[in-house]
Enzyme design. Structure first.
Site, PDB file in Angstrom:
ATOM      1  N   ASP A   1       0.869  -1.174   0.000  1.00  0.00           N
ATOM      2  CA  ASP A   1       0.000   0.000   0.000  1.00  0.00           C
ATOM      3  C   ASP A   1       0.910   1.231   0.000  1.00  0.00           C
ATOM      4  O   ASP A   1       2.142   1.110  -0.102  1.00  0.00           O
ATOM      5  CB  ASP A   1      -1.006  -0.033   1.167  1.00  0.00           C
ATOM      6  CG  ASP A   1      -0.363   0.243   2.516  1.00  0.00           C
ATOM      7  OD1 ASP A   1       0.892   0.307   2.597  1.00  0.00           O
ATOM      8  OD2 ASP A   1      -1.099   0.410   3.493  1.00  0.00           O
TER       9      ASP A   1
ATOM     10  N   CYS B   1       3.354  -3.138   3.955  1.00  0.00           N
ATOM     11  CA  CYS B   1       2.576  -1.953   4.313  1.00  0.00           C
ATOM     12  C   CYS B   1       3.370  -1.230   5.400  1.00  0.00           C
ATOM     13  O   CYS B   1       4.545  -1.539   5.597  1.00  0.00           O
ATOM     14  CB  CYS B   1       1.152  -2.310   4.730  1.00  0.00           C
ATOM     15  SG  CYS B   1       0.987  -3.417   6.140  1.00  0.00           S
TER      16      CYS B   1
ATOM     17  N   THR C   1       3.247  -1.412   8.602  1.00  0.00           N
ATOM     18  CA  THR C   1       3.650  -2.332   9.676  1.00  0.00           C
ATOM     19  C   THR C   1       3.842  -3.780   9.227  1.00  0.00           C
ATOM     20  O   THR C   1       4.431  -4.578   9.951  1.00  0.00           O
ATOM     21  CB  THR C   1       2.551  -2.348  10.764  1.00  0.00           C
ATOM     22  OG1 THR C   1       1.324  -2.771  10.134  1.00  0.00           O
ATOM     23  CG2 THR C   1       2.362  -0.971  11.380  1.00  0.00           C
TER      24      THR C   1
ATOM     25  N   HIS D   1       9.180 -24.236   9.100  1.00  0.00           N
ATOM     26  CA  HIS D   1       8.185 -24.868   9.977  1.00  0.00           C
ATOM     27  C   HIS D   1       6.742 -24.635   9.552  1.00  0.00           C
ATOM     28  O   HIS D   1       5.900 -25.495   9.772  1.00  0.00           O
ATOM     29  CB  HIS D   1       8.369 -24.376  11.421  1.00  0.00           C
ATOM     30  CG  HIS D   1       9.553 -24.987  12.109  1.00  0.00           C
ATOM     31  ND1 HIS D   1       9.719 -24.977  13.466  1.00  0.00           N
ATOM     32  CD2 HIS D   1      10.637 -25.640  11.605  1.00  0.00           C
ATOM     33  CE1 HIS D   1      10.861 -25.594  13.789  1.00  0.00           C
ATOM     34  NE2 HIS D   1      11.440 -25.996  12.671  1.00  0.00           N
TER      35      HIS D   1
ATOM     36  N   HIS E   1       6.177 -31.152  10.742  1.00  0.00           N
ATOM     37  CA  HIS E   1       5.597 -29.835  10.428  1.00  0.00           C
ATOM     38  C   HIS E   1       4.504 -29.943   9.367  1.00  0.00           C
ATOM     39  O   HIS E   1       3.611 -29.113   9.308  1.00  0.00           O
ATOM     40  CB  HIS E   1       6.699 -28.875   9.997  1.00  0.00           C
ATOM     41  CG  HIS E   1       7.744 -28.696  11.056  1.00  0.00           C
ATOM     42  ND1 HIS E   1       7.478 -28.105  12.262  1.00  0.00           N
ATOM     43  CD2 HIS E   1       9.039 -29.106  11.109  1.00  0.00           C
ATOM     44  CE1 HIS E   1       8.562 -28.117  13.018  1.00  0.00           C
ATOM     45  NE2 HIS E   1       9.523 -28.732  12.341  1.00  0.00           N
TER      46      HIS E   1
HETATM   47  C1  RB5 Z   1      -1.781   2.781   6.386  1.00  0.00           C
HETATM   48  O1  RB5 Z   1      -1.922   3.956   7.055  1.00  0.00           O
HETATM   49  C2  RB5 Z   1      -1.459   1.650   7.348  1.00  0.00           C
HETATM   50  O2  RB5 Z   1      -2.566   1.428   8.164  1.00  0.00           O
HETATM   51  C3  RB5 Z   1      -1.101   0.421   6.561  1.00  0.00           C
HETATM   52  O3  RB5 Z   1       0.026   0.680   5.806  1.00  0.00           O
HETATM   53  C4  RB5 Z   1      -0.799  -0.841   7.350  1.00  0.00           C
HETATM   54  O4  RB5 Z   1       0.294  -0.666   8.187  1.00  0.00           O
HETATM   55  C5  RB5 Z   1      -1.912  -1.475   8.034  1.00  0.00           C
HETATM   56  O5  RB5 Z   1      -1.788  -2.466   8.760  1.00  0.00           O
END
Ligand code: RB5
Length: 150
Positions: free
Chosen positions: A8, A65, A67, A98, A133
């Site tokens: 994203d 993304c 995170t 695994h 596994h």
């Molecule tokens: C976008 O703002 C952020 O929410 C997205 O990149 C992601 O980290 C969501 O889990």
């Protein structure tokens, strides 16, 4: 080996950096977007790339993304996908060995571009251990298929 890539807006730059890394290594990939830093909804991009893996159009997926978390949640809703957020080398190796993970998720705010490239290299070059596994991964599929494994 063909990889499905998606990100994203929160990890557009990380995806572009990974693409450059893969091109340098001569590894084939398909980019399922996004195509700029303009705000988009991560589930749509995770879905497109994860579906390509689930449909065997790509061998493994790399989703990014801010995170790594949203991408992994979305990808794991696609039947046949085992997506793992990895933040270090050990996780990238072990989730292949695994869990037979088929999608690697990373966060641009979590890993450096250099570390991300290392995690990609480890993820795509490590095989599933199988053995005990395999039974456990099959149980993941059973859960996905609504089977009561309790
Ligand atoms: C976008 O703002 C952020 O929410 C997205 O990149 C992601 O980290 C969501 O889990």
């Amino acid at each position: 080996m063909k990889l499905a890539l998606a990100a994203d807006h929160g990890a557009f730059e990380l995806k572009e950096s990974i693409k450059k890394h893969l091109e340098e290594k001569g590894i084939e990939y398909e980019d399922f977007g996004c195509s700029s830093k303009e705000s988009v909804d991560y589930p749509k991009f995770a879905y497109k790339a994860a579906k390509a893996v689930a449909d065997s159009k790509c061998d493994l997926g790399i989703l990014c993304c801010t995170t790594g978390l949203g991408m992994s949640m979305a990808a794991n809703k696609v039947k046949g996908i085992r997506a793992a957020v990895c933040t270090n080398e050990m996780l990238a190796e072990m989730t292949r060995r695994h869990n037979n993970a088929n999608v690697l998720c990373m966060g641009q705010s979590v890993v450096s571009m250099e570390l991300a490239n290392k995690l990609v290299d480890i993820f795509i070059s490590t095989d599933f251990d199988g053995g005990r596994h395999e039974r456990r991964v099959n149980q993941l599929t059973d859960i996905e298929n609504g089977k009561d494994i309790g």
